[in-house]
Write an enzyme that holds these catalytic residues in place. Structure first.
Site, PDB file in Angstrom:
ATOM      1  N   ASP A  80      -8.952   9.942   2.594  1.00 36.23           N
ATOM      2  CA  ASP A  80      -9.900   8.870   2.862  1.00 36.23           C
ATOM      3  C   ASP A  80      -9.584   7.698   1.937  1.00 36.23           C
ATOM      4  O   ASP A  80      -9.635   7.840   0.707  1.00 36.23           O
ATOM      5  CB  ASP A  80     -11.322   9.388   2.608  1.00 36.23           C
ATOM      6  CG  ASP A  80     -12.397   8.403   3.028  1.00 36.23           C
ATOM      7  OD1 ASP A  80     -12.250   7.193   2.744  1.00 36.23           O
ATOM      8  OD2 ASP A  80     -13.388   8.838   3.628  1.00 36.23           O
ATOM      9  N   GLY A  81      -9.284   6.547   2.519  1.00 38.11           N
ATOM     10  CA  GLY A  81      -8.937   5.382   1.720  1.00 38.11           C
ATOM     11  C   GLY A  81     -10.042   4.942   0.783  1.00 38.11           C
ATOM     12  O   GLY A  81      -9.781   4.461  -0.333  1.00 38.11           O
ATOM     13  N   ASP A  99      -4.717  -1.872   6.462  1.00 36.84           N
ATOM     14  CA  ASP A  99      -4.266  -1.883   7.860  1.00 36.84           C
ATOM     15  C   ASP A  99      -5.197  -0.961   8.641  1.00 36.84           C
ATOM     16  O   ASP A  99      -4.837   0.159   9.010  1.00 36.84           O
ATOM     17  CB  ASP A  99      -2.813  -1.418   7.922  1.00 36.84           C
ATOM     18  CG  ASP A  99      -2.190  -1.650   9.293  1.00 36.84           C
ATOM     19  OD1 ASP A  99      -2.863  -2.228  10.166  1.00 36.84           O
ATOM     20  OD2 ASP A  99      -1.035  -1.239   9.492  1.00 36.84           O
TER      21      ASP A  99
END
Length: 226
Positions: A80-81, A99
């Site tokens: 998870d970013g 992105d």
């Protein structure tokens, strides 16, 4: 590609350092970033392992083997970013590329002031974040909202537009940093750097094209006003 152009805009500001890409499971952003000799390490965080696997097998023309580890600077991570950024050390990255899927829905937490502030903390003093925002000709309210949140997290926010034909036309992007994000003033120097990239010679991007991205059309004046 047009999407590659906005990633290259951020990369021109990099001399040597550490890059983070959040999302971009197709590997296109990673392949673009690794064209730059100044990139020492690239962390790529994608939440969906299936997307990475499919793109590794079926989108080779997009990512050129990067997802398979062809470049030793590449570090792929399934995660998870939002959590990755929260755990990053202050000043860990020189460039962060978001992105993501479009604002809202599954990505809503990544278009939020708190997340943008966490990204700002993870950037070095001269670090830069770049992201796509929305289609300004169709989503002006979204563009204004996201720019407003970015300006709460970063001292300098420079919006720009690129043409993305497969997405219907112009898309609004932004470069963000804690210091004033520099403008392109030495065309010859930028063009020299573009000619030094790894891989085939560029067919679209030049210093003039990059400067033109920041020349916003009149209909965006109110949307992008600070």
């Amino acid at each position: 590609s047009a999407c590659g152009q906005w990633r290259a805009v951020a990369a021109t500001l990099l001399t040597d350092g550490h890059v983070l890409i959040v999302g971009g499971g197709d590997g296109g952003a990673a392949e673009e970033a690794l064209k730059w000799y100044g990139v020492g390490q690239l962390d790529h965080v994608e939440i969906d392992a299936v997307v990475l696997r499919l793109c590794r097998c079926h989108l080779v023309t997009v990512q050129q083997g990067v997802l398979a580890g062809i470049d030793p600077r590449y570090r792929g991570h399934v995660g998870d970013g939002q959590h990755w950024i929260a755990a990053a050390a202050p000043g860990q990255y020189d460039i962060i590329v978001l992105d993501l899927t479009d604002a809202g829905g599954p990505s809503a937490a990544l278009y939020d002031v708190a997340f943008f502030r966490a990204c700002s903390r993870a950037l070095g003093p001269r670090g830069v974040l770049t992201l796509h925002i929305a289609a300004p000709w169709a989503q002006q309210a979204v563009c204004a909202q996201v720019l407003g949140m970015l300006r709460q997290a970063f001292a300098s926010v420079r919006p720009y537009v690129v043409s993305v034909p497969m997405s219907g036309g112009q898309w609004l992007m932004a470069l963000c940093g804690s210091l004033l994000v520099p403008t392109l003033t030495d065309d010859a120097a930028v063009d020299r750097r573009l000619l030094q990239l790894r891989g085939p010679r560029l067919r679209v991007l030049t210093a003039d094209v990059m400067k033109g991205m920041f020349a916003l059309p009149p209909y965006l004046a109110d949307v992008t006003a600070a």
